[in-house]
Motif scaffolding. Structure first.
Motif, mmCIF file in Angstrom:
data_model
loop_
_atom_site.group_PDB
_atom_site.id
_atom_site.type_symbol
_atom_site.label_atom_id
_atom_site.label_comp_id
_atom_site.label_asym_id
_atom_site.label_seq_id
_atom_site.Cartn_x
_atom_site.Cartn_y
_atom_site.Cartn_z
ATOM 1 N N HIS A 37 35.975 44.250 57.276
ATOM 2 C CA HIS A 37 35.911 45.607 57.838
ATOM 3 C C HIS A 37 36.698 45.732 59.130
ATOM 4 N N VAL A 59 27.829 48.406 48.317
ATOM 5 C CA VAL A 59 27.067 49.168 49.312
ATOM 6 C C VAL A 59 25.649 49.459 48.787
ATOM 7 N N ILE A 71 26.236 44.269 60.083
ATOM 8 C CA ILE A 71 27.700 44.190 59.890
ATOM 9 C C ILE A 71 28.428 44.595 61.176
ATOM 10 N N PHE A 76 41.422 52.297 52.668
ATOM 11 C CA PHE A 76 41.163 51.642 51.390
ATOM 12 C C PHE A 76 42.454 51.406 50.617
ATOM 13 N N MET A 100 23.688 45.898 48.089
ATOM 14 C CA MET A 100 23.281 45.185 49.306
ATOM 15 C C MET A 100 22.221 45.969 50.079
ATOM 16 N N VAL A 159 37.875 49.581 60.143
ATOM 17 C CA VAL A 159 36.612 50.329 60.093
ATOM 18 C C VAL A 159 35.980 50.367 61.485
ATOM 19 N N ALA A 165 33.736 48.300 42.779
ATOM 20 C CA ALA A 165 33.154 47.126 43.441
ATOM 21 C C ALA A 165 32.601 47.500 44.811
ATOM 22 N N TYR A 195 32.221 37.203 56.422
ATOM 23 C CA TYR A 195 33.205 37.811 55.518
ATOM 24 C C TYR A 195 33.183 39.328 55.666
ATOM 25 N N VAL A 225 29.580 56.759 55.511
ATOM 26 C CA VAL A 225 29.202 56.100 54.258
ATOM 27 C C VAL A 225 27.709 56.319 53.957
ATOM 28 N N SER A 245 40.280 45.988 58.169
ATOM 29 C CA SER A 245 40.607 47.269 57.522
ATOM 30 C C SER A 245 40.605 48.431 58.502
HETATM 31 C C1 HEM Z 1 35.634 45.924 51.813
HETATM 32 C C2 HEM Z 1 30.777 45.924 51.659
HETATM 33 C C3 HEM Z 1 30.691 49.743 54.640
HETATM 34 C C4 HEM Z 1 35.480 50.134 54.222
HETATM 35 C C5 HEM Z 1 34.322 45.558 51.572
HETATM 36 C C6 HEM Z 1 33.931 44.390 50.822
HETATM 37 C C7 HEM Z 1 32.567 44.404 50.771
HETATM 38 C C8 HEM Z 1 32.100 45.563 51.491
HETATM 39 C C9 HEM Z 1 31.673 43.372 50.099
HETATM 40 C C10 HEM Z 1 34.881 43.359 50.201
HETATM 41 C C11 HEM Z 1 35.570 43.892 48.984
HETATM 42 C C12 HEM Z 1 34.634 44.148 47.845
HETATM 43 O O1 HEM Z 1 33.916 43.239 47.440
HETATM 44 O O2 HEM Z 1 34.610 45.303 47.357
HETATM 45 C C13 HEM Z 1 30.326 46.957 52.470
HETATM 46 C C14 HEM Z 1 28.934 47.238 52.767
HETATM 47 C C15 HEM Z 1 28.919 48.308 53.627
HETATM 48 C C16 HEM Z 1 30.294 48.705 53.845
HETATM 49 C C17 HEM Z 1 27.747 46.449 52.212
HETATM 50 C C18 HEM Z 1 27.778 49.026 54.285
HETATM 51 C C19 HEM Z 1 26.525 48.677 54.258
HETATM 52 C C20 HEM Z 1 31.974 50.179 54.792
HETATM 53 C C21 HEM Z 1 32.370 51.312 55.597
HETATM 54 C C22 HEM Z 1 33.722 51.445 55.441
HETATM 55 C C23 HEM Z 1 34.169 50.375 54.582
HETATM 56 C C24 HEM Z 1 31.438 52.141 56.456
HETATM 57 C C25 HEM Z 1 34.620 52.511 56.015
HETATM 58 C C26 HEM Z 1 34.469 53.795 55.714
HETATM 59 C C27 HEM Z 1 35.937 49.020 53.561
HETATM 60 C C28 HEM Z 1 37.347 48.747 53.301
HETATM 61 C C29 HEM Z 1 37.397 47.542 52.606
HETATM 62 C C30 HEM Z 1 36.019 47.083 52.457
HETATM 63 C C31 HEM Z 1 38.504 49.636 53.722
HETATM 64 C C32 HEM Z 1 38.654 46.852 52.053
HETATM 65 C C33 HEM Z 1 38.751 47.262 50.600
HETATM 66 C C34 HEM Z 1 40.162 47.360 50.042
HETATM 67 O O3 HEM Z 1 41.002 47.978 50.691
HETATM 68 O O4 HEM Z 1 40.380 46.883 48.930
HETATM 69 N N1 HEM Z 1 33.194 46.239 51.971
HETATM 70 N N2 HEM Z 1 31.107 47.866 53.122
HETATM 71 N N3 HEM Z 1 33.080 49.629 54.204
HETATM 72 N N4 HEM Z 1 35.164 48.005 53.037
HETATM 73 FE FE1 HEM Z 1 33.151 47.963 53.065
#
Ligand code: HEM
Length: 154
Positions: A98, A67, A146, A44, A70, A103, A62, A93, A111, A101
Motif C-alpha cells: 500500500h 478486503v 495496516i 490500481f 480479511m 495509498v 482478488a 507485505y 474503501v 501504491s
Molecule cells: C494491494 C489488501 C485497503 C489499494 C493489496 C493486496 C492486498 C490488499 C492483499 C495485494 C494484492 C492482492 O492480493 O490483491 C487490502 C486490505 C485493505 C486494503 C485487507 C483494507 C482493510 C486498500 C485501500 C486502498 C488499497 C484503502 C486504496 C484505495 C491497493 C492497491 C494495491 C493493493 C493500489 C496494488 C494492486 C495492484 O495495483 O495490482 N491490497 N487492501 N488497498 N491495494 Fe489494498
C-alpha cells in the motif's frame, strides 16, 4: 474492545451471501470506490489504462475478496481474543504494497464506505445498522493495523 458473538455471526453470514457472486460484488465495490474517489483509479494497476471498471478482472476480484475476507477474519479474532492479530509477514507485505501504491490514510475511509455500500446492495432487506456496525468495527481495526505498519515502513 467488546465484539460479540452476534456481531461475529452477522459478519460471517453476510460474507457467505456476498461470496456467492464475487464478480458482481467486486465490480460493485470498485465502482463505489471510484464514485467516491475518482482519483483513486490511478493507484490500481488494473484500472490505470481503462475508462471503466473491467469485468472479470482477476486482480480486481482478488483485492475485493481480500478486503472482505480479511475483515471477516478480523471479526472472528476480535470476538475470540478481543484484538487483531495479523501475522507479521502478512502485515509487512500489506504495509509495503500500500505504501508503494501511494495509498494514504483517507483512502481507508473511502474503501470502508464502498464496503458498506456493497453490503447494502448484496444483503437487501437483511442489511441493517447492526450489520454495518459489526463490519465497520472489524474493518477499522484491520485498517488501523495496516496504517500503523505503513507508517513504520515509511
Ligand atoms: C494491494 C489488501 C485497503 C489499494 C493489496 C493486496 C492486498 C490488499 C492483499 C495485494 C494484492 C492482492 O492480493 O490483491 C487490502 C486490505 C485493505 C486494503 C485487507 C483494507 C482493510 C486498500 C485501500 C486502498 C488499497 C484503502 C486504496 C484505495 C491497493 C492497491 C494495491 C493493493 C493500489 C496494488 C494492486 C495492484 O495495483 O495490482 N491490497 N487492501 N488497498 N491495494 Fe489494498
Amino acid at each position: 474492545i467488546v465484539f460479540t458473538e452476534k456481531q461475529e455471526a452477522l459478519v460471517k453470514e453476510s460474507w457467505e451471501i456476498l461470496k456467492q457472486d464475487i464478480p458482481k460484488y467486486s465490480l460493485h465495490f470498485f465502482s463505489q470506490i471510484l464514485e467516491i474517489a475518482p482519483a483513486a483509479k490511478d493507484m490500481f494497476s488494473f484500472l490505470r489504462d481503462t475508462d471503466e471498471v473491467p469485468h472479470n478482472n482477476p486482480k480486481l476480484k482478488a483485492h475485493a475478496v481480500k478486503v472482505f475476507k480479511m475483515t471477516c477474519e478480523t471479526a472472528i479474532q476480535l470476538r475470540e481474543k478481543g484484538t487483531v492479530v495479523v501475522a507479521d509477514t502478512t502485515l509487512q507485505y500489506l504495509g509495503s504494497v500500500h505504501l508503494k501504491s501511494g495509498v494514504l490514510d483517507p483512502h481507508f475511509e473511502v474503501v470502508k464506505e464502498a464496503l458498506v455500500r456493497t453490503l447494502k446492495e448484496g444483503l437487501g432487506e437483511k442489511y441493517n445498522e447492526e450489520v454495518e456496525g459489526a463490519w465497520s468495527q472489524a474493518y477499522d481495526h484491520l485498517a488501523l493495523a495496516i496504517k500503523a505498519e505503513m507508517k513504520q515502513e515509511d
